[in-house]
Design a protein around this motif. Sequence first.
Motif, PDB file in Angstrom:
ATOM      1  N   LEU A  19      -3.604  -3.256   9.485  1.00  0.00           N
ATOM      2  CA  LEU A  19      -3.962  -4.372   8.614  1.00  0.00           C
ATOM      3  C   LEU A  19      -3.152  -5.620   8.935  1.00  0.00           C
ATOM      4  O   LEU A  19      -3.628  -6.746   8.822  1.00  0.00           O
ATOM      5  N   ARG A  75     -10.533  -0.743 -10.186  1.00  0.00           N
ATOM      6  CA  ARG A  75      -9.604   0.136  -9.481  1.00  0.00           C
ATOM      7  C   ARG A  75      -9.430  -0.265  -8.046  1.00  0.00           C
ATOM      8  O   ARG A  75      -9.497   0.539  -7.130  1.00  0.00           O
ATOM      9  N   THR A  76      -9.266  -1.575  -7.862  1.00  0.00           N
ATOM     10  CA  THR A  76      -9.031  -2.094  -6.522  1.00  0.00           C
ATOM     11  C   THR A  76      -7.821  -3.015  -6.641  1.00  0.00           C
ATOM     12  O   THR A  76      -7.356  -3.290  -7.745  1.00  0.00           O
ATOM     13  N   VAL A 136      -7.555   3.409   5.168  1.00  0.00           N
ATOM     14  CA  VAL A 136      -7.774   2.657   3.934  1.00  0.00           C
ATOM     15  C   VAL A 136      -9.143   1.979   4.012  1.00  0.00           C
ATOM     16  O   VAL A 136      -9.578   1.580   5.093  1.00  0.00           O
ATOM     17  N   GLU A 159      -9.434  -6.993   0.031  1.00  0.00           N
ATOM     18  CA  GLU A 159      -9.168  -6.263  -1.197  1.00  0.00           C
ATOM     19  C   GLU A 159      -9.149  -4.777  -0.849  1.00  0.00           C
ATOM     20  O   GLU A 159     -10.036  -4.297  -0.160  1.00  0.00           O
ATOM     21  N   ILE A 160      -8.131  -4.060  -1.317  1.00  0.00           N
ATOM     22  CA  ILE A 160      -8.062  -2.625  -1.054  1.00  0.00           C
ATOM     23  C   ILE A 160      -8.940  -1.903  -2.070  1.00  0.00           C
ATOM     24  O   ILE A 160      -8.755  -2.036  -3.278  1.00  0.00           O
ATOM     25  N   LEU A 161      -9.900  -1.146  -1.566  1.00  0.00           N
ATOM     26  CA  LEU A 161     -10.802  -0.421  -2.458  1.00  0.00           C
ATOM     27  C   LEU A 161     -10.351   1.016  -2.690  1.00  0.00           C
ATOM     28  O   LEU A 161     -10.491   1.560  -3.772  1.00  0.00           O
ATOM     29  N   ALA A 162      -9.864   1.642  -1.634  1.00  0.00           N
ATOM     30  CA  ALA A 162      -9.451   3.046  -1.759  1.00  0.00           C
ATOM     31  C   ALA A 162      -8.540   3.425  -0.609  1.00  0.00           C
ATOM     32  O   ALA A 162      -8.645   2.862   0.477  1.00  0.00           O
ATOM     33  N   PHE A 177     -19.014   2.193  -3.154  1.00  0.00           N
ATOM     34  CA  PHE A 177     -18.838   0.767  -3.425  1.00  0.00           C
ATOM     35  C   PHE A 177     -20.064  -0.038  -3.020  1.00  0.00           C
ATOM     36  O   PHE A 177     -20.429  -1.014  -3.663  1.00  0.00           O
ATOM     37  N   SER A 208      -3.748   2.042   7.854  1.00  0.00           N
ATOM     38  CA  SER A 208      -3.004   1.014   7.122  1.00  0.00           C
ATOM     39  C   SER A 208      -2.169   0.097   8.010  1.00  0.00           C
ATOM     40  O   SER A 208      -2.042  -1.096   7.735  1.00  0.00           O
ATOM     41  N   PHE A 264      -1.083  -1.340  -4.402  1.00  0.00           N
ATOM     42  CA  PHE A 264      -2.345  -0.700  -4.755  1.00  0.00           C
ATOM     43  C   PHE A 264      -2.084   0.696  -5.332  1.00  0.00           C
ATOM     44  O   PHE A 264      -2.622   1.069  -6.387  1.00  0.00           O
ATOM     45  N   GLU A 265      -1.252   1.478  -4.643  1.00  0.00           N
ATOM     46  CA  GLU A 265      -0.974   2.848  -5.101  1.00  0.00           C
ATOM     47  C   GLU A 265      -0.258   2.858  -6.449  1.00  0.00           C
ATOM     48  O   GLU A 265      -0.513   3.705  -7.289  1.00  0.00           O
ATOM     49  N   ASP A 272       1.007  -4.432   0.391  1.00  0.00           N
ATOM     50  CA  ASP A 272      -0.233  -4.429  -0.408  1.00  0.00           C
ATOM     51  C   ASP A 272      -0.626  -3.009  -0.786  1.00  0.00           C
ATOM     52  O   ASP A 272      -1.026  -2.737  -1.921  1.00  0.00           O
ATOM     53  N   LEU A 273      -0.547  -2.141   0.197  1.00  0.00           N
ATOM     54  CA  LEU A 273      -0.980  -0.761  -0.024  1.00  0.00           C
ATOM     55  C   LEU A 273      -0.113  -0.078  -1.084  1.00  0.00           C
ATOM     56  O   LEU A 273      -0.605   0.637  -1.941  1.00  0.00           O
ATOM     57  N   LYS A 325      -0.886  10.662  -6.241  1.00  0.00           N
ATOM     58  CA  LYS A 325      -0.140  10.686  -4.980  1.00  0.00           C
ATOM     59  C   LYS A 325       1.343  10.511  -5.295  1.00  0.00           C
ATOM     60  O   LYS A 325       1.722  10.103  -6.392  1.00  0.00           O
TER      61      LYS A 325
END
Lengths: 334, 483
Positions: free
Chosen positions: A74, B140-141, A97, A82-85, A128, A71, B96-97, B92-93, B75
């Motif tokens: 980034l 879910r993104t 990530v 785009e954050i996928l997981a 994905f 992370s 997202f969470e 951002d992270l 989490k």
Amino acid sequence: MHLEGLSSLAIIGLGKNTGKTTLLNRLLRENPERTFALTSIGRDGEETDEVTGTKKPRIYIPRGTLFATASETLRAGDVTAEILAATPITTALGPVVILRALSDGFVELAGPSRTADLTLVEKKIRTFEPQALFVIDGAVSRISAAGRGLAEAAVLCTGTAVSRNLEELVRKTQTAVHLLTLPKTELPEPFPENRPALFRRAWSPVEVSTPAGGYDAVRDALAKGIHGVYFPGAVTEGLITELLPSPHFRELTLLATDGTRFLLRERLLEILGGRSIRLEVLHPIRLLAVAVNPKDPRGGSLPEETLRRRLEEVLDLPILSTQDNTRGGDLHEV
Amino acid sequence: MKFSPRERQALGLSYILERLSPLTPYGRELKRELQPLGSLEAVQGELRRVDTVKTRLPHWGSAVDRLLEVLAEFKDIRGSLDRLDQGEVLTDLELFELKMCALLLQDLGVLLDILDWRDEELHPLPEVLRLLDPENTALRTFHLYDGYSGELAQIRKKKRMLEEEIRRCPEEEKIPLFQHRRQVVREEEEEEYEVRAMLSAKLAPHTARYGENLRALGRLDFLLAKGLLAREGKTVLPVMESSGMLELQEGLNPYVSALLAEQGKTFQPVTLTLLPGSTVVTGANMGGKSVTLRTLVLNATLAGWGILPYARDFRLPYFQAIFWVAEDLEDLERGLSSFGGEILRLKEILRSLGKRPSLVVLDEPARGTNPQEGASLVTGLLRYFQAREDLLLVTTHYEIPRWEGVKRLRVKGLQEAKLETFSTGNPQEERELIAQISSLMDYRLEEDEEDVPGRDALRIAKILGLPEEIFADIEINMKGNKG
């Protein structure tokens, strides 16, 4: 390079500044119809090399590429993503990530360092993008990714940064290729896979008291009729040196998981050859090509044509050039 | 009631807690902070809820697996909630969470509906989801969507056009384009920061509700874990009252059972009744008294913690505290300090007694002293508690005089009937002998109505092969003492 039908690829560098990033950028550019998914073992794509201070090219990815990185890296990239997981894999730079690029742009990659974690990353990525070409970027000295079937094929990157002497460079590359492409063994797989073992008619594990405690237990167990010796981890020069005193360490197969585990130089390989010791692996690596960077970023270069020709003579593989000023140019920032 | 790790191990508490597995960080925290519940109503309520989950689990079938999958995904986002509370801007992270967590809570809600499990404290967070999914894609993104800011959309358009030019143009012309792009990238970063700041400000008012949800989630997770645990053994919903007696019917100790099973033996369930006041137990060595006590303490503790105990039936008062003092094997070497330590421990216990009843279980108190003083001390303890509401259980080797007001129990011991069919002097492996003798023992407690001289110890010694001459002597001595 033919990437059709390939689902995963490892880019292995024989050392630093051997043009891995340049090669990757070129692959990305020349295969726009494929969706790539990128990660690295450890950290790559940095602005300047922490050790040599030379300016390193960064990876420039097209829109739609997936990538897995820690992370905190980034911030260093400039791609809209785009954050996928968020995986449970932790690194010193934060959790790994998985993202998708929504624009073109530069990225810095710092992926997981363990093989098991890389498998997890690939699995998640395929939820994905099932057809992505999964590319792992890493050095030979780091934990092997091309081994254990994690990547279907590999490309070895070499160059003047490995040696400024042409013949020495060719020789070192040749040795590396030889080790990476060692044949698959006909012996059965040792079980359990995490202990050294000796083969007579079947494998029997050897108890090694501590990991650093030395392999004299293995050496002492060697006897007439032992046809194979297996080591689960790296086969280092130190390890071989411990076995050499045994008169029975000859005319047998030395087995490792894959070609990246043999960390041996030519001299030791000659000694082993002299004793009729065959090196074999459980998981052979399919080497597609060797990429050579004639330029050393620290200064100096070797004549590209001569280099290519010499390598083509000794290796039965396609030789690519990752030179700066050819069309495969890297993308320095000014 | 705070037992040390060694005590927890010996009581079999650790064994049970290892099998209690909440999945979310919030549930795991509740397990770490496990302690007796604060009121009778609280315990009764929790025990009832656990029992309900336990009963309904088989009817839920595979939906439970799905529930466990969802729980495992959560989490710990409380750090981000705290940052929002402090007016900080999330990354951002983190955004997202937060979005993922809100979606998981939504998934959880759906599952609970299917299971017909009402949880009043779990509320959906539609505003949070709206904020983090403005285009309602249900994906879910997450990224900072163009829709958040017209400015951002413009900047990104500019950036994309530059990138397309870069793709098209020849190598030599790329550098100025890259330089221009660098500028646009900086603009994008600045505008993205503004968007994140805006989102963080809009999310801040929802942290309280979000936090409540997470606490409810933790309780649910923990409850489910307790329910699953309760299904793994013969557990029961105990009856708990504010005071009164304790009645344990066929109490079990899974830890000891497992140990015995390894040796091919079975555990004898523990049945005993304790009235407020004092109870004393006597009986032979190898008489299983220690296991009886541990099983009692184990189950009383579990019940107080809101975990279903292991028994056919269990009735007990709501204890203010549970105390257990047993031989610490290390203290054997320490002589006076061991006795001193024991006395200090007793002093502490006596000082802690309060208005509500406590359970005090003492395994061979004052064992290191001479029989006269030892018996006096034990007698003193028994008298001290006999008129109290607390429940005192003492085991001892000493001869305690009889008087009204103290319940006396003893271990039944060697079973006469089985003894006859036992040894005929076959020399056997010593360890086997002991194991076999255990199988002859009845560890159950019975009322000790009248003084029956103990004989079990001598019998056992005989079976184990102590020389005949010693026994000849002993018989004479015993007859002599009888006078």
